[in-house]
Design a protein around this motif. Structure first.
Motif, PDB file in Angstrom:
ATOM      1  N   PRO A 149       0.800  -1.225   0.000  1.00 13.49           N
ATOM      2  CA  PRO A 149       0.000   0.000   0.000  1.00 13.49           C
ATOM      3  C   PRO A 149       0.837   1.282   0.000  1.00 13.49           C
ATOM      4  CG  PRO A 149      -0.893  -1.558   1.579  1.00 13.49           C
ATOM      5  CD  PRO A 149       0.399  -2.133   1.066  1.00 13.49           C
ATOM      6  N   GLU A 150       1.923   1.277   0.727  1.00 10.14           N
ATOM      7  CA  GLU A 150       2.757   2.487   0.817  1.00 10.14           C
ATOM      8  C   GLU A 150       3.529   2.779  -0.471  1.00 10.14           C
ATOM      9  OE1 GLU A 150       5.192  -0.929   2.559  1.00 10.14           O
ATOM     10  OE2 GLU A 150       3.102  -0.269   2.679  1.00 10.14           O
ATOM     11  N   ASN A 151       3.528   1.836  -1.394  1.00 11.43           N
ATOM     12  CA  ASN A 151       4.233   2.027  -2.661  1.00 11.43           C
ATOM     13  C   ASN A 151       3.318   2.377  -3.831  1.00 11.43           C
ATOM     14  OD1 ASN A 151       6.711   1.480  -1.471  1.00 11.43           O
ATOM     15  ND2 ASN A 151       6.544  -0.714  -1.858  1.00 11.43           N
ATOM     16  N   ILE A 152       2.029   2.496  -3.570  1.00 12.76           N
ATOM     17  CA  ILE A 152       1.065   2.780  -4.641  1.00 12.76           C
ATOM     18  C   ILE A 152       0.799   4.281  -4.685  1.00 12.76           C
ATOM     19  CG2 ILE A 152      -1.263   2.382  -5.502  1.00 12.76           C
ATOM     20  CD1 ILE A 152      -1.185  -0.296  -3.897  1.00 12.76           C
ATOM     21  N   THR A 153       0.944   4.850  -5.863  1.00 16.35           N
ATOM     22  CA  THR A 153       0.618   6.256  -6.080  1.00 16.35           C
ATOM     23  C   THR A 153      -0.524   6.322  -7.088  1.00 16.35           C
ATOM     24  OG1 THR A 153       2.900   6.933  -5.687  1.00 16.35           O
ATOM     25  CG2 THR A 153       1.494   8.483  -6.887  1.00 16.35           C
ATOM     26  N   VAL A 154      -1.564   7.079  -6.741  1.00 17.51           N
ATOM     27  CA  VAL A 154      -2.702   7.272  -7.636  1.00 17.51           C
ATOM     28  C   VAL A 154      -2.824   8.777  -7.898  1.00 17.51           C
ATOM     29  CG1 VAL A 154      -5.191   7.000  -7.969  1.00 17.51           C
ATOM     30  CG2 VAL A 154      -3.901   5.250  -6.715  1.00 17.51           C
ATOM     31  N   ILE A 155      -2.847   9.146  -9.165  1.00 18.65           N
ATOM     32  CA  ILE A 155      -3.038  10.534  -9.571  1.00 18.65           C
ATOM     33  C   ILE A 155      -4.338  10.610 -10.348  1.00 18.65           C
ATOM     34  CG2 ILE A 155      -2.141  12.444 -10.960  1.00 18.65           C
ATOM     35  CD1 ILE A 155       0.663  11.142 -10.602  1.00 18.65           C
ATOM     36  N   VAL A 156      -5.217  11.516  -9.957  1.00 17.56           N
ATOM     37  CA  VAL A 156      -6.465  11.735 -10.678  1.00 17.56           C
ATOM     38  C   VAL A 156      -6.401  13.120 -11.296  1.00 17.56           C
ATOM     39  CG1 VAL A 156      -8.975  11.919 -10.521  1.00 17.56           C
ATOM     40  CG2 VAL A 156      -7.763  10.224  -9.126  1.00 17.56           C
ATOM     41  N   ARG A 157      -6.514  13.155 -12.606  1.00 17.42           N
ATOM     42  CA  ARG A 157      -6.500  14.423 -13.338  1.00 17.42           C
ATOM     43  C   ARG A 157      -7.904  14.663 -13.884  1.00 17.42           C
ATOM     44  NH1 ARG A 157      -0.905  15.177 -14.346  1.00 17.42           N
ATOM     45  NH2 ARG A 157       0.231  13.214 -14.159  1.00 17.42           N
ATOM     46  N   GLU A 158      -8.512  15.739 -13.418  1.00 16.06           N
ATOM     47  CA  GLU A 158      -9.836  16.104 -13.925  1.00 16.06           C
ATOM     48  C   GLU A 158      -9.664  17.022 -15.125  1.00 16.06           C
ATOM     49  OE1 GLU A 158     -13.248  16.358 -10.954  1.00 16.06           O
ATOM     50  OE2 GLU A 158     -11.575  17.351  -9.951  1.00 16.06           O
ATOM     51  N   VAL A 159     -10.310  16.663 -16.210  1.00 17.84           N
ATOM     52  CA  VAL A 159     -10.195  17.408 -17.459  1.00 17.84           C
ATOM     53  C   VAL A 159     -11.517  18.130 -17.713  1.00 17.84           C
ATOM     54  CG1 VAL A 159      -9.732  17.233 -19.933  1.00 17.84           C
ATOM     55  CG2 VAL A 159      -8.591  15.666 -18.336  1.00 17.84           C
ATOM     56  N   GLU A 160     -11.429  19.425 -17.966  1.00 14.32           N
ATOM     57  CA  GLU A 160     -12.629  20.199 -18.262  1.00 14.32           C
ATOM     58  C   GLU A 160     -13.280  19.680 -19.543  1.00 14.32           C
ATOM     59  OE1 GLU A 160     -14.004  22.392 -16.265  1.00 14.32           O
ATOM     60  OE2 GLU A 160     -12.356  22.087 -14.842  1.00 14.32           O
ATOM     61  N   HIS A 161     -14.584  19.763 -19.599  1.00 10.46           N
ATOM     62  CA  HIS A 161     -15.333  19.204 -20.729  1.00 10.46           C
ATOM     63  C   HIS A 161     -14.936  19.806 -22.076  1.00 10.46           C
ATOM     64  CE1 HIS A 161     -18.869  17.506 -18.147  1.00 10.46           C
ATOM     65  NE2 HIS A 161     -17.679  17.158 -17.702  1.00 10.46           N
ATOM     66  N   GLN A 162     -14.559  21.052 -22.086  1.00 11.87           N
ATOM     67  CA  GLN A 162     -14.161  21.673 -23.355  1.00 11.87           C
ATOM     68  C   GLN A 162     -12.758  21.249 -23.791  1.00 11.87           C
ATOM     69  OE1 GLN A 162     -14.808  23.370 -20.550  1.00 11.87           O
ATOM     70  NE2 GLN A 162     -13.245  24.901 -20.159  1.00 11.87           N
ATOM     71  N   HIS A 163     -12.035  20.527 -22.933  1.00 12.18           N
ATOM     72  CA  HIS A 163     -10.683  20.067 -23.257  1.00 12.18           C
ATOM     73  C   HIS A 163     -10.615  18.573 -23.540  1.00 12.18           C
ATOM     74  CE1 HIS A 163      -9.203  23.701 -20.715  1.00 12.18           C
ATOM     75  NE2 HIS A 163      -9.553  24.061 -21.940  1.00 12.18           N
ATOM     76  N   TRP A 164     -11.744  17.908 -23.606  1.00  8.31           N
ATOM     77  CA  TRP A 164     -11.779  16.453 -23.820  1.00  8.31           C
ATOM     78  C   TRP A 164     -12.640  16.189 -25.048  1.00  8.31           C
ATOM     79  CZ3 TRP A 164     -10.722  12.676 -19.594  1.00  8.31           C
ATOM     80  CH2 TRP A 164     -10.875  11.356 -20.016  1.00  8.31           C
ATOM     81  N   ALA A 165     -12.035  15.587 -26.063  1.00  9.25           N
ATOM     82  CA  ALA A 165     -12.766  15.332 -27.299  1.00  9.25           C
ATOM     83  C   ALA A 165     -12.597  13.886 -27.748  1.00  9.25           C
ATOM     84  CB  ALA A 165     -12.283  16.267 -28.408  1.00  9.25           C
ATOM     85  N   ARG A 166     -13.652  13.385 -28.372  1.00  2.00           N
ATOM     86  CA  ARG A 166     -13.616  12.079 -29.027  1.00  2.00           C
ATOM     87  C   ARG A 166     -14.353  12.265 -30.347  1.00  2.00           C
ATOM     88  NH1 ARG A 166     -17.207   8.136 -26.467  1.00  2.00           N
ATOM     89  NH2 ARG A 166     -16.079   8.713 -24.597  1.00  2.00           N
ATOM     90  N   ALA A 167     -13.807  11.708 -31.406  1.00  2.00           N
ATOM     91  CA  ALA A 167     -14.406  11.837 -32.731  1.00  2.00           C
ATOM     92  C   ALA A 167     -14.590  13.309 -33.097  1.00  2.00           C
ATOM     93  CB  ALA A 167     -15.720  11.084 -32.822  1.00  2.00           C
ATOM     94  N   ASN A 168     -13.613  14.123 -32.706  1.00  2.00           N
ATOM     95  CA  ASN A 168     -13.567  15.551 -33.035  1.00  2.00           C
ATOM     96  C   ASN A 168     -14.723  16.345 -32.436  1.00  2.00           C
ATOM     97  OD1 ASN A 168     -12.162  17.715 -34.177  1.00  2.00           O
ATOM     98  ND2 ASN A 168     -13.436  17.711 -35.994  1.00  2.00           N
ATOM     99  N   THR A 169     -15.311  15.840 -31.357  1.00  2.00           N
ATOM    100  CA  THR A 169     -16.371  16.548 -30.654  1.00  2.00           C
ATOM    101  C   THR A 169     -16.056  16.535 -29.167  1.00  2.00           C
ATOM    102  OG1 THR A 169     -17.964  15.770 -32.292  1.00  2.00           O
ATOM    103  CG2 THR A 169     -18.867  16.650 -30.250  1.00  2.00           C
ATOM    104  N   THR A 170     -16.063  17.722 -28.548  1.00  2.00           N
ATOM    105  CA  THR A 170     -15.774  17.774 -27.117  1.00  2.00           C
ATOM    106  C   THR A 170     -16.987  17.314 -26.311  1.00  2.00           C
ATOM    107  OG1 THR A 170     -16.542  20.043 -26.782  1.00  2.00           O
ATOM    108  CG2 THR A 170     -14.224  19.756 -27.467  1.00  2.00           C
ATOM    109  N   ILE A 171     -16.738  16.993 -25.068  1.00  2.00           N
ATOM    110  CA  ILE A 171     -17.836  16.628 -24.171  1.00  2.00           C
ATOM    111  C   ILE A 171     -18.800  17.806 -24.053  1.00  2.00           C
ATOM    112  CG2 ILE A 171     -18.447  16.076 -21.785  1.00  2.00           C
ATOM    113  CD1 ILE A 171     -15.789  14.524 -21.614  1.00  2.00           C
TER     114      ILE A 171
END
Length: 65
Positions: A36-58
């Motif tokens: 447990p002491e060796n596990i690092t978890v990073i959560v990066r929250e991405v704004e909806h206007q910065h996340w796109a799939r199929a050339n369309t943002t959230i």
């Protein structure tokens, strides 16, 4: 020493993010035997206007719904 880097669309509650961290941490312990002491978890929250799939943002998908 697992480093688990998660990108997720912004909008979850602090409680949901904490539960995500807890669950991923537990899975790393159970599946690869990481201490447990060796596990690092990073959560990066991405704004909806910065996340796109199929050339369309959230944000664009949400507006068209």
């Amino acid at each position: 020493m697992p480093l688990i880097d998660i990108s997720i669309a912004a909008g979850r509650t602090p409680e949901q993010l904490r539960a995500l961290i807890h669950g991923v941490h537990r899975v790393a312990e159970d599946t690869v035997g990481a201490a447990p002491e060796n596990i690092t978890v990073i959560v990066r929250e991405v704004e909806h206007q910065h996340w796109a799939r199929a050339n369309t943002t959230i944000a664009e998908r949400n507006r068209s719904s």
